[in-house]
Design a protein around this motif. Structure first.
Motif, PDB file in Angstrom:
ATOM      1  N   GLN A 167       0.828  -1.206   0.000  1.00 35.02           N
ATOM      2  CA  GLN A 167       0.000   0.000   0.000  1.00 35.02           C
ATOM      3  C   GLN A 167       0.862   1.257   0.000  1.00 35.02           C
ATOM      4  N   THR A 168       0.326   2.328  -0.528  1.00 34.42           N
ATOM      5  CA  THR A 168       1.027   3.613  -0.547  1.00 34.42           C
ATOM      6  C   THR A 168       1.403   4.030   0.870  1.00 34.42           C
ATOM      7  N   HIS A 169       2.613   4.554   1.020  1.00 32.26           N
ATOM      8  CA  HIS A 169       3.079   5.020   2.326  1.00 32.26           C
ATOM      9  C   HIS A 169       3.787   6.351   2.155  1.00 32.26           C
ATOM     10  N   ILE A 170       3.646   7.227   3.148  1.00 31.98           N
ATOM     11  CA  ILE A 170       4.157   8.585   3.016  1.00 31.98           C
ATOM     12  C   ILE A 170       5.676   8.674   3.081  1.00 31.98           C
ATOM     13  N   SER A 171       6.327   7.711   3.763  1.00 34.01           N
ATOM     14  CA  SER A 171       7.762   7.885   4.016  1.00 34.01           C
ATOM     15  C   SER A 171       8.625   6.674   3.662  1.00 34.01           C
ATOM     16  N   HIS A 172       8.027   5.646   3.087  1.00 37.05           N
ATOM     17  CA  HIS A 172       8.785   4.445   2.716  1.00 37.05           C
ATOM     18  C   HIS A 172       8.437   4.007   1.297  1.00 37.05           C
ATOM     19  N   PHE A 173       9.410   3.388   0.624  1.00 33.71           N
ATOM     20  CA  PHE A 173       9.106   2.731  -0.643  1.00 33.71           C
ATOM     21  C   PHE A 173       8.043   1.660  -0.440  1.00 33.71           C
ATOM     22  N   THR A 174       7.083   1.621  -1.343  1.00 31.47           N
ATOM     23  CA  THR A 174       6.204   0.462  -1.429  1.00 31.47           C
ATOM     24  C   THR A 174       6.951  -0.644  -2.181  1.00 31.47           C
ATOM     25  N   LEU A 175       6.343  -1.819  -2.272  1.00 29.77           N
ATOM     26  CA  LEU A 175       6.974  -2.911  -3.000  1.00 29.77           C
ATOM     27  C   LEU A 175       7.209  -2.521  -4.453  1.00 29.77           C
ATOM     28  N   ASP A 176       6.210  -1.954  -5.107  1.00 31.44           N
ATOM     29  CA  ASP A 176       6.374  -1.571  -6.521  1.00 31.44           C
ATOM     30  C   ASP A 176       7.436  -0.489  -6.687  1.00 31.44           C
ATOM     31  N   GLU A 177       7.467   0.479  -5.768  1.00 29.85           N
ATOM     32  CA  GLU A 177       8.473   1.541  -5.851  1.00 29.85           C
ATOM     33  C   GLU A 177       9.874   0.977  -5.635  1.00 29.85           C
ATOM     34  N   ALA A 178      10.006   0.037  -4.712  1.00 32.44           N
ATOM     35  CA  ALA A 178      11.311  -0.579  -4.452  1.00 32.44           C
ATOM     36  C   ALA A 178      11.770  -1.397  -5.662  1.00 32.44           C
ATOM     37  N   ILE A 179      10.843  -2.118  -6.289  1.00 32.38           N
ATOM     38  CA  ILE A 179      11.202  -2.879  -7.488  1.00 32.38           C
ATOM     39  C   ILE A 179      11.659  -1.938  -8.598  1.00 32.38           C
ATOM     40  N   ALA A 180      10.936  -0.849  -8.810  1.00 33.65           N
ATOM     41  CA  ALA A 180      11.316   0.118  -9.850  1.00 33.65           C
ATOM     42  C   ALA A 180      12.687   0.715  -9.565  1.00 33.65           C
ATOM     43  N   PHE A 181      12.946   1.050  -8.302  1.00 34.86           N
ATOM     44  CA  PHE A 181      14.247   1.611  -7.927  1.00 34.86           C
ATOM     45  C   PHE A 181      15.348   0.583  -8.163  1.00 34.86           C
ATOM     46  N   ALA A 182      15.107  -0.661  -7.750  1.00 36.59           N
ATOM     47  CA  ALA A 182      16.101  -1.719  -7.943  1.00 36.59           C
ATOM     48  C   ALA A 182      16.411  -1.915  -9.420  1.00 36.59           C
ATOM     49  N   GLN A 183      15.392  -1.877 -10.251  1.00 36.83           N
ATOM     50  CA  GLN A 183      15.612  -2.072 -11.683  1.00 36.83           C
ATOM     51  C   GLN A 183      16.349  -0.895 -12.303  1.00 36.83           C
ATOM     52  N   GLU A 184      16.127   0.296 -11.778  1.00 35.48           N
ATOM     53  CA  GLU A 184      16.868   1.465 -12.269  1.00 35.48           C
ATOM     54  C   GLU A 184      18.342   1.371 -11.890  1.00 35.48           C
ATOM     55  N   ILE A 185      18.645   0.974 -10.670  1.00 35.90           N
ATOM     56  CA  ILE A 185      20.040   0.843 -10.236  1.00 35.90           C
ATOM     57  C   ILE A 185      20.709  -0.331 -10.913  1.00 35.90           C
ATOM     58  N   ASP A 186      19.969  -1.418 -11.109  1.00 35.37           N
ATOM     59  CA  ASP A 186      20.424  -2.584 -11.865  1.00 35.37           C
ATOM     60  C   ASP A 186      21.634  -3.263 -11.224  1.00 35.37           C
ATOM     61  N   ALA A 187      21.568  -3.453  -9.901  1.00 39.58           N
ATOM     62  CA  ALA A 187      22.599  -4.238  -9.223  1.00 39.58           C
ATOM     63  C   ALA A 187      22.431  -5.712  -9.592  1.00 39.58           C
ATOM     64  N   GLU A 188      23.493  -6.477  -9.425  1.00 43.30           N
ATOM     65  CA  GLU A 188      23.397  -7.905  -9.720  1.00 43.30           C
ATOM     66  C   GLU A 188      22.350  -8.570  -8.831  1.00 43.30           C
ATOM     67  N   THR A 189      22.332  -8.189  -7.538  1.00 44.02           N
ATOM     68  CA  THR A 189      21.352  -8.717  -6.596  1.00 44.02           C
ATOM     69  C   THR A 189      20.848  -7.585  -5.715  1.00 44.02           C
ATOM     70  N   THR A 190      19.537  -7.531  -5.534  1.00 42.22           N
ATOM     71  CA  THR A 190      18.923  -6.562  -4.628  1.00 42.22           C
ATOM     72  C   THR A 190      18.153  -7.319  -3.556  1.00 42.22           C
ATOM     73  N   TYR A 191      18.318  -6.872  -2.310  1.00 42.01           N
ATOM     74  CA  TYR A 191      17.574  -7.440  -1.190  1.00 42.01           C
ATOM     75  C   TYR A 191      16.665  -6.362  -0.611  1.00 42.01           C
ATOM     76  N   PHE A 192      15.423  -6.722  -0.346  1.00 42.57           N
ATOM     77  CA  PHE A 192      14.494  -5.800   0.300  1.00 42.57           C
ATOM     78  C   PHE A 192      14.500  -6.035   1.808  1.00 42.57           C
ATOM     79  N   THR A 193      14.529  -4.928   2.558  1.00 39.70           N
ATOM     80  CA  THR A 193      14.543  -4.990   4.016  1.00 39.70           C
ATOM     81  C   THR A 193      13.564  -3.967   4.574  1.00 39.70           C
ATOM     82  N   HIS A 194      13.556  -3.789   5.890  1.00 37.53           N
ATOM     83  CA  HIS A 194      12.641  -2.870   6.573  1.00 37.53           C
ATOM     84  C   HIS A 194      11.206  -3.159   6.132  1.00 37.53           C
ATOM     85  N   ILE A 195      10.825  -4.424   6.267  1.00 38.59           N
ATOM     86  CA  ILE A 195       9.569  -4.937   5.735  1.00 38.59           C
ATOM     87  C   ILE A 195       8.512  -5.009   6.831  1.00 38.59           C
ATOM     88  N   SER A 196       7.308  -4.593   6.509  1.00 40.75           N
ATOM     89  CA  SER A 196       6.174  -4.727   7.411  1.00 40.75           C
ATOM     90  C   SER A 196       5.492  -6.078   7.197  1.00 40.75           C
TER      91      SER A 196
END
Length: 216
Positions: free
Chosen positions: A159-188
């Motif tokens: 869900q949309t959040h005022i101060s944190h990446f959502t899952l979709d936003e984090a995926i988009a950011f990861a794909q823009e940076i294009d690291a070999e491996t991305t790990y998601f943390t600070h998860i609710s």
């Protein structure tokens, strides 16, 4: 987050369960704590450095920007009092500047991200970048991240959040940076179950978990 090099061991942040985290990881020596920002879930465990003070017989090195240093002094006034009570945590404060800093052989490059309206620091060490509590990242700061082989970034929930990446936003950011491996943390818990979310993620993107280790 714990970074272990041949000559130094450094923690990033000290949350409320800092003592348990150190025991679980069997951390017998800690040289420094580097702080991202002053929110309670990132600083509340600073008092527990006293165990390392006792074992190592020296103050704990604390790295933080001036705003976070001031917040630590407000949160733990007895640590910084002129007349110190016996047994309180012993710390040596070090300021974080824009140019980066070394702790032994480990070089930290600060990366400023925005946690709604609060600037928060992420850090790049070699080809590894760790960012927590991000909602927006400027193009200038993204340039510091690009080329990382491993990226760790927050993905709070769907869900949309005022101060944190959502899952979709984090995926988009990861794909823009294009690291070999991305790990998601600070998860609710609202993100969903680990196996279910993992099945939704693109290649090269994974959920982090307690006890995860990577080589950098």
């Amino acid at each position: 987050m714990l970074i272990e090099a041949d000559d130094k061991t450094v923690a990033i942040d000290s949350g409320p369960d800092f003592r348990y985290q150190m025991l679980r990881a069997n951390v017998q020596h800690l040289d420094a704590i580097v702080y991202t920002h002053e929110h309670k879930d990132h600083v509340a465990g600073m008092d527990d450095v006293r165990a390392f003070n006792f074992k190592q017989q020296e103050p704990m090195n604390i790295y933080a920007d001036p705003r976070v240093q001031a917040a630590l002094m407000r949160e733990f006034p007895y640590v910084f009092a002129e007349n110190k009570y016996p047994g309180i945590p012993q710390v040596d404060m070090h300021a974080i500047g824009d140019e980066g800093f070394h702790i032994g052989s480990i070089h930290f490059t600060p990366i400023e991200v925005m946690h709604y309206k609060l600037p928060v620091l992420g850090f790049r060490v070699n080809d590894f970048t760790y960012i927590t509590d991000a909602k927006t990242v400027s193009d200038q700061e993204k340039e510091k991240i690009k080329g990382s082989k491993i990226l760790v970034i927050n993905a709070l929930q769907k869900q949309t959040h005022i101060s944190h990446f959502t899952l979709d936003e984090a995926i988009a950011f990861a794909q823009e940076i294009d690291a070999e491996t991305t790990y998601f943390t600070h998860i609710s818990h609202r993100l969903g179950k680990h196996a279910d979310v993992m099945a939704e993620l693109p290649a090269g993107i994974k959920l982090a978990y307690d006890g995860l280790t990577v080589s950098i």
